[in-house]
Scaffold this motif. Structure first.
Motif, short mmCIF file in Angstrom:
data_model
loop_
_atom_site.label_atom_id
_atom_site.label_comp_id
_atom_site.label_asym_id
_atom_site.label_seq_id
_atom_site.Cartn_x
_atom_site.Cartn_y
_atom_site.Cartn_z
N GLY A 174 0.80 -1.22 0.00
CA GLY A 174 0.00 0.00 0.00
C GLY A 174 0.83 1.26 0.00
O GLY A 174 2.05 1.26 -0.17
N PHE A 175 0.14 2.39 0.21
CA PHE A 175 0.74 3.73 0.14
C PHE A 175 1.07 4.19 1.56
O PHE A 175 0.21 4.20 2.44
N TYR A 176 2.32 4.59 1.76
CA TYR A 176 2.80 4.92 3.10
C TYR A 176 3.52 6.27 3.11
O TYR A 176 4.08 6.70 2.09
N VAL A 177 3.53 6.89 4.27
CA VAL A 177 4.48 7.96 4.55
C VAL A 177 5.47 7.38 5.54
O VAL A 177 5.08 6.76 6.54
N ILE A 178 6.74 7.53 5.23
CA ILE A 178 7.80 7.02 6.09
C ILE A 178 8.49 8.22 6.72
O ILE A 178 8.93 9.13 6.01
N GLY A 179 8.53 8.25 8.04
CA GLY A 179 8.97 9.46 8.72
C GLY A 179 10.06 9.23 9.76
O GLY A 179 10.21 8.15 10.31
N ALA A 181 17.71 19.59 14.61
CA ALA A 181 18.38 19.52 13.31
C ALA A 181 17.42 19.70 12.14
O ALA A 181 17.86 19.73 10.99
N ALA A 182 16.12 19.80 12.41
CA ALA A 182 15.12 19.97 11.35
C ALA A 182 13.91 20.67 11.95
O ALA A 182 13.59 20.47 13.12
N PRO A 183 13.20 21.49 11.15
CA PRO A 183 12.02 22.20 11.68
C PRO A 183 10.81 21.30 11.89
O PRO A 183 9.86 21.68 12.57
N GLY A 184 10.83 20.13 11.31
CA GLY A 184 9.72 19.19 11.43
C GLY A 184 10.19 17.80 11.08
O GLY A 184 11.39 17.58 10.83
N PRO A 185 9.29 16.83 11.08
CA PRO A 185 9.71 15.47 10.73
C PRO A 185 10.21 15.39 9.29
O PRO A 185 9.72 16.10 8.41
N VAL A 186 11.17 14.52 9.09
CA VAL A 186 11.69 14.24 7.74
C VAL A 186 10.88 13.08 7.19
O VAL A 186 10.84 12.01 7.78
N VAL A 187 10.19 13.30 6.05
CA VAL A 187 9.29 12.26 5.54
C VAL A 187 9.56 11.97 4.06
O VAL A 187 10.05 12.82 3.32
#
Length: 273
Positions: free
Chosen positions: A247-252, A261-267
């Protein structure tokens, strides 16, 4: 020059060939048995978590080790193993945890992997390599930790075979081709901690919807966490097996954000076939 062999010499050569094949097979079997003795499968360490405590061994030998966890408390199960940096004390780490200062915790430990949202896709086990030092079992879902130590010489154990590597570097991650069901080594070449979260996007919803929700800091109901590989520190690696994932996923990866080190999650978005 032509060489002629009599039927008797041909029979002798055939017998010699058969004997050689049998000897080679025996030597191969002997080598495999010898390798199994010198490089056996990693030992499996059982750890259980309930609403009050983490129950696991207080001491372990160094070497490649598999952890298997069982959680009985309600809610999301989670277990990670972290090694305190040299000259860092438990009192320091407990002080950071008491005020919720995860950024300082991550600066003073090296994650050795773990699993959260354990289930049919990421199971309840992972493998890593332990070096001597002071360690913690940690369940961030119920704010539980339990210290243990790793001592002694490295015990012989074979690293798991893998189907590819997930590489963390430059603040992000690179997925291998054909990433999906299989055993994967997660390798951290970065100077910060990383993790990998698998979140399934319900059919009928788009990448744009998810990106908007992430930008707003929302947790949309059409995105479901189905497996997480917990913190892996700089220079560390862990092995995890994924199963029956489609299926379709977002990997974060949320840890760069927690470490400033980042303003938000890296996805990244990924379709599992």
């Amino acid at each position: 020059m032509s060489t002629f062999r009599s039927p008797r010499s041909i029979k002798r050569l055939t017998a010699l060939s058969a004997a050689f094949a049998l000897t080679a097979g025996a030597l191969l079997g002997l080598a495999e048995r010898s390798d199994a003795k010198t490089n056996p499968a990693p030992p499996v360490v059982e750890v259980t978590v309930d609403a009050q405590a983490i129950h696991g061994p207080g001491s372990l030998p160094a070497g490649v080790t598999t952890f298997h966890t069982v959680s009985t408390h309600p809610g999301t199960d989670s277990l990670a193993v972290v090694r305190l940096d040299d000259d860092v004390t438990y009192d320091q780490i407990f002080g950071y945890l008491a005020v919720g200062d995860l950024g300082s915790v991550f600066q003073h430990v090296a994650g050795k992997g773990g699993v959260a949202h354990g289930g049919p896709h990421n199971g309840s086990a992972w493998t890593t390599e332990l070096t001597p030092g002071n360690y913690l079992f940690a369940d961030d879902e119920v704010n539980l930790v339990a210290p243990f130590e790793v001592t002694g010489d490295r015990q012989p154990a074979k690293k798991p075979s893998d189907d590819g590597k997930v590489i963390f570097e430059h603040g992000t991650f690179k997925l291998p081709k054909k990433f999906g069901s299989g055993t994967w080594e997660l390798v951290n070449h970065d100077n910060i901690q990383h993790e990998l979260g698998l979140l399934e996007i319900a059919p009928g919803h788009t990448q744009a919807e998810v990106e908007q929700a992430v930008a707003n800091g929302d947790e949309p109901p059409f995105v479901t966490a189905v497996g997480t590989i917990n913190a892996i520190g700089p220079g560390q690696s862990a092995w995890v097996t994924l199963s029956d994932i489609h299926g379709f996923y977002v990997i974060g990866d949320w840890l760069p954000m927690f470490q400033g080190a980042a303003p938000g999650p890296v996805v990244q978005f990924h379709t599992f076939s």
